[in-house]
Design an enzyme around this catalytic site. Structure first.
Site, PDB file in Angstrom:
ATOM      1  CE  LYS A   3      -6.371   1.788  -0.685  1.00 20.41           C
ATOM      2  NZ  LYS A   3      -7.130   1.991   0.603  1.00 20.41           N
ATOM      3  CE  LYS A  50      -3.934   2.318   2.745  1.00 18.73           C
ATOM      4  NZ  LYS A  50      -4.642   1.916   3.589  1.00 18.73           N
ATOM      5  CE1 TYR A  66     -14.994   3.395  -3.684  1.00 21.14           C
ATOM      6  CE2 TYR A  66     -13.102   3.840  -4.830  1.00 21.14           C
ATOM      7  CZ  TYR A  66     -13.615   3.616  -3.530  1.00 21.14           C
ATOM      8  OH  TYR A  66     -12.817   3.857  -2.387  1.00 21.14           O
ATOM      9  NE  ARG A  78      -3.787   7.927   6.977  1.00 21.21           N
ATOM     10  CZ  ARG A  78      -4.801   7.999   6.358  1.00 21.21           C
ATOM     11  NH1 ARG A  78      -5.209   7.571   5.156  1.00 21.21           N
ATOM     12  NH2 ARG A  78      -5.863   8.671   7.300  1.00 21.21           N
ATOM     13  CD  GLU A 108       6.237  -4.040   3.995  1.00 22.83           C
ATOM     14  OE1 GLU A 108       5.521  -4.790   4.675  1.00 22.83           O
ATOM     15  OE2 GLU A 108       7.282  -3.230   4.426  1.00 22.83           O
ATOM     16  NE  ARG A 112      -6.314  10.065   3.408  1.00 23.72           N
ATOM     17  CZ  ARG A 112      -4.955  10.467   2.964  1.00 23.72           C
ATOM     18  NH1 ARG A 112      -4.561  11.642   2.779  1.00 23.72           N
ATOM     19  NH2 ARG A 112      -4.187   9.418   2.705  1.00 23.72           N
ATOM     20  CB  SER A 161     -11.093   7.775  -3.865  1.00 20.35           C
ATOM     21  OG  SER A 161      -9.747   8.102  -3.443  1.00 20.35           O
TER      22      SER A 161
END
Length: 311
Positions: free
Chosen positions: A233, A181, A298, A202, A218, A191, A259
């Protein structure tokens, strides 16, 4: 002839619909940066899940949008918190007709917007966060979630959550690890969708977009810890990482068309700059071609309905 010899095909069951369920609203609330997407009430969420099932969509991934937040994200483990309540409502209503999945992360529930508990110096306390994740996992599994989406990117999160689930008897609750990610600019519209309280970024726990090998590393660590599924992602800008993970993984590999990917296509199409329908289909095909077994998108219902109409 082109259809007959196509090397990659996307089926409705390969699509998962992300959904936002909000507390304190009486009707669906549009998300301005994601045209066509809304924050759902429980009733509107149920109607959307019915559509997804009818179209053959593989499952739904739920995100909660609470009205109250605090430093440790108490609402995430409250059995009556919006995410657990929505999970229970939908799981009881639809049973095995679909796969109800839940986002396991604190960011929607914390007043600082980070994915974990903060230490005194303002950094994210990895180990304290793992204990919160274990509590979240139990709450979500007890509410009826069949797949827990560990999206917080804490070190050791898969092993910690798996141990907690097994100790409580939730042996069949699956773990989807958001393994690769990245700290991308593509999360902006999300958000808004979850009413995030985040200031800053982050980057201390999400991955550097410059690092390809790290994404594979990972994923392999999460598989070793017991992940049932691993995730890359975002999707479209990280197809190289997705291909690397798919080539090395012996568990299913998923990708999240996030998004910002959605918003860019919708914005360009609204201005008449691209062929919207063609680009959506092409984007999903490209993600599957790179190695994704399932895509969170989506457009899941819309695309599944189109696929059904073409059969």
């Amino acid at each position: 002839m082109r259809r007959l010899v196509a090397e990659t095909r996307v089926h409705p069951a390969q699509l998962v619909l992300p959904m936002f369920v909000a507390e304190g609203i009486d009707e669906p609330r549009p998300i301005s940066s994601m045209p066509g997407q809304v924050q759902h009430t429980l009733d509107s969420a149920a109607r959307e899940v019915e559509r997804a099932i009818a179209a053959g969509v593989g499952g739904v991934m739920l995100f909660g949008v609470p009205t109250a937040k605090d430093a440790v994200g108490s609402g995430a483990t409250d059995p009556d918190g919006i995410l657990n309540r929505a999970t229970r409502f939908l799981a009881e209503r639809f049973g095995d007709a679909t796969v109800v999945q839940t986002d396991l992360c604190l960011d929607e529930f914390t007043d600082h917007g980070h994915c974990g508990v903060l230490a005194a110096d303002g950094s994210v306390d990895n180990d304290a966060t793992l204990d919160r994740y274990a509590d979240m996992a139990l709450a979500q599994a007890e509410a009826g979630s069949q797949i827990l989406g560990l999206s917080g990117m804490m070190d050791g999160q898969v092993a910690h959550v798996r141990a907690a689930l097994d100790a409580a008897g939730h042996l069949d609750t699956a773990i989807l690890a958001y393994s690769a990610k990245y700290a991308t600019a593509l999360y902006g519209p999300f958000r808004e969708a979850v009413d995030s309280s985040l200031t800053g970024d982050r980057k201390t726990y999400q991955q550097d977009p410059a690092n390809r090998r790290e994404g594979l590393r990972e994923a392999l660590l999460d598989i070793a810890e017991g992940a049932d599924i691993v995730m890359v992602k975002p999707a479209s800008l990280y197809l190289d990482v997705l291909a690397d993970v798919a080539a090395a993984s012996d568990v299913p590999v998923w990708a999240y068309q996030v998004s910002g990917e959605y918003a860019m296509v919708e914005a360009a199409a609204a201005n008449g700059w691209i062929d919207r329908d063609r680009l959506i289909a092409e984007s999903l095909t490209s993600i599957a071609r790179a190695g994704a077994d399932v895509v969170l998108t989506y457009w899941a219902i819309e695309q599944a309905e189109l696929m059904g109409a073409l059969r």
